[in-house]
Design an enzyme around this catalytic site. Sequence first.
Site, PDB file in Angstrom:
ATOM      1  CE  LYS A  20     108.436  35.666  55.310  1.00  0.00           C
ATOM      2  NZ  LYS A  20     108.440  36.189  54.451  1.00  0.00           N
ATOM      3  CG  PHE A  68     109.173  45.272  49.694  1.00  0.00           C
ATOM      4  CD1 PHE A  68     110.100  44.346  50.301  1.00  0.00           C
ATOM      5  CD2 PHE A  68     109.156  45.311  48.142  1.00  0.00           C
ATOM      6  CE1 PHE A  68     110.232  43.313  49.622  1.00  0.00           C
ATOM      7  CE2 PHE A  68     109.725  44.440  47.495  1.00  0.00           C
ATOM      8  CZ  PHE A  68     110.238  43.460  47.869  1.00  0.00           C
ATOM      9  NE  ARG A  96     111.328  30.123  46.902  1.00  0.00           N
ATOM     10  CZ  ARG A  96     110.521  30.837  47.013  1.00  0.00           C
ATOM     11  NH1 ARG A  96     110.955  31.307  48.094  1.00  0.00           N
ATOM     12  NH2 ARG A  96     110.732  31.800  46.601  1.00  0.00           N
ATOM     13  CB  THR A 102     106.238  36.028  46.412  1.00  0.00           C
ATOM     14  OG1 THR A 102     107.486  35.250  46.453  1.00  0.00           O
ATOM     15  CG2 THR A 102     106.537  36.979  47.747  1.00  0.00           C
ATOM     16  NE  ARG A 113     105.297  32.998  51.244  1.00  0.00           N
ATOM     17  CZ  ARG A 113     106.205  33.285  51.201  1.00  0.00           C
ATOM     18  NH1 ARG A 113     106.119  32.672  49.087  1.00  0.00           N
ATOM     19  NH2 ARG A 113     107.443  33.185  50.953  1.00  0.00           N
ATOM     20  CG  HIS A 126     112.732  32.141  54.194  1.00  0.00           C
ATOM     21  ND1 HIS A 126     112.742  33.234  52.900  1.00  0.00           N
ATOM     22  CD2 HIS A 126     113.610  31.982  54.358  1.00  0.00           C
ATOM     23  CE1 HIS A 126     114.042  33.081  53.117  1.00  0.00           C
ATOM     24  NE2 HIS A 126     114.902  32.020  53.529  1.00  0.00           N
ATOM     25  CD  GLU A 137     117.821  31.496  52.981  1.00  0.00           C
ATOM     26  OE1 GLU A 137     117.383  32.881  52.236  1.00  0.00           O
ATOM     27  OE2 GLU A 137     117.625  30.974  53.320  1.00  0.00           O
TER      28      GLU A 137
HETATM   29  P1  GDP Z   1     109.364  35.150  48.811  1.00  0.00           P
HETATM   30  O1  GDP Z   1     110.825  34.417  48.812  1.00  0.00           O
HETATM   31  O2  GDP Z   1     108.321  34.057  48.419  1.00  0.00           O
HETATM   32  O3  GDP Z   1     109.999  34.999  50.523  1.00  0.00           O
HETATM   33  O4  GDP Z   1     109.766  36.418  48.673  1.00  0.00           O
HETATM   34  P2  GDP Z   1     111.065  37.508  48.161  1.00  0.00           P
HETATM   35  O5  GDP Z   1     112.294  36.211  48.325  1.00  0.00           O
HETATM   36  O6  GDP Z   1     111.302  37.927  46.925  1.00  0.00           O
HETATM   37  O7  GDP Z   1     110.451  38.444  49.273  1.00  0.00           O
HETATM   38  C1  GDP Z   1     110.615  37.960  50.523  1.00  0.00           C
HETATM   39  C2  GDP Z   1     110.205  38.248  51.397  1.00  0.00           C
HETATM   40  O8  GDP Z   1     109.836  40.055  50.993  1.00  0.00           O
HETATM   41  C3  GDP Z   1     108.378  38.424  50.746  1.00  0.00           C
HETATM   42  O9  GDP Z   1     107.969  36.833  51.478  1.00  0.00           O
HETATM   43  C4  GDP Z   1     107.802  38.977  51.226  1.00  0.00           C
HETATM   44  O10 GDP Z   1     107.668  38.790  52.587  1.00  0.00           O
HETATM   45  C5  GDP Z   1     108.531  40.017  51.229  1.00  0.00           C
HETATM   46  N1  GDP Z   1     107.805  40.957  49.857  1.00  0.00           N
HETATM   47  C6  GDP Z   1     108.357  40.562  48.646  1.00  0.00           C
HETATM   48  N2  GDP Z   1     107.489  41.894  47.886  1.00  0.00           N
HETATM   49  C7  GDP Z   1     106.850  42.237  48.604  1.00  0.00           C
HETATM   50  C8  GDP Z   1     106.305  43.260  47.834  1.00  0.00           C
HETATM   51  O11 GDP Z   1     106.246  44.120  46.510  1.00  0.00           O
HETATM   52  N3  GDP Z   1     105.977  44.622  49.375  1.00  0.00           N
HETATM   53  C9  GDP Z   1     105.681  44.101  50.418  1.00  0.00           C
HETATM   54  N4  GDP Z   1     105.091  44.248  51.262  1.00  0.00           N
HETATM   55  N5  GDP Z   1     106.561  42.813  50.832  1.00  0.00           N
HETATM   56  C10 GDP Z   1     107.259  41.806  49.197  1.00  0.00           C
HETATM   57 MG    MG Z   2     113.400  34.935  48.817  1.00  0.00          MG
END
Ligand code: GDP
Ligand code: MG
Length: 161
Positions: A20, A68, A96, A102, A113, A126, A137
């Site tokens: 990212k 968000f 993953r 996350t 992370r 990601h 994707e």
């Molecule tokens: P990932 O698959 O682990 O990347 O998580 P998700 O698919 O749930 O969310 C996508 C992206 O959105 C995350 O990697 C974060 O960059 C962002 N994100 C998710 N949850 C939050 C949150 O609660 N707050 C903020 N600011 N960003 C979030």
């Molecule tokens: Mg995701």
Amino acid sequence: FRLHSAGIAGIREQTLVAVKPDGVQRQLVGEIIQRFEKRGFQLVGLKLVQPSRDVLSEHYHDLQKKPFYSALIQYMSSGPIVVMVWEGCDVVSVSRMMVGDTNPAAARPGTVRGDLCVHISRNAIHASDSVAVAKKEISLWFHGSELVEWESCTRKNNYNV
Ligand code: GDP
Ligand code: MG
């Protein structure tokens, strides 16, 4: 020898991984690529792009209703990202695990992370969360002609096939 011959089809699973904007700015691209290479996965696609809001809104369409969401699109379009396709056995679920929770505050040490980030709004990487999502994707971010099928000389060591 054909990699997609029956019996070893599993090693051709693919996933989308992206560094990212914060990861690119923090010069973590090499570190992140190295983790996937060292693990034994095979790189089949790679590019640096300035993502458009259109592609990002497709990429994150499931999160449209989240509070968000607009901050997420703003963050993701704030600078270049590196998108990659990695291939290998169980690469979706293993990636993953390598990426970690996350929320970096909950991510285990040893994960990207958990080692390299501190806050959920800037979590550096990601990775697709299922095989079906990975297919979508990959086709969103790459033209078929940008993916390279090649025989890795480490395959026999990694898979014994
Ligand atoms: P990932 O698959 O682990 O990347 O998580 P998700 O698919 O749930 O969310 C996508 C992206 O959105 C995350 O990697 C974060 O960059 C962002 N994100 C998710 N949850 C939050 C949150 O609660 N707050 C903020 N600011 N960003 C979030
Ligand atoms: Mg995701």
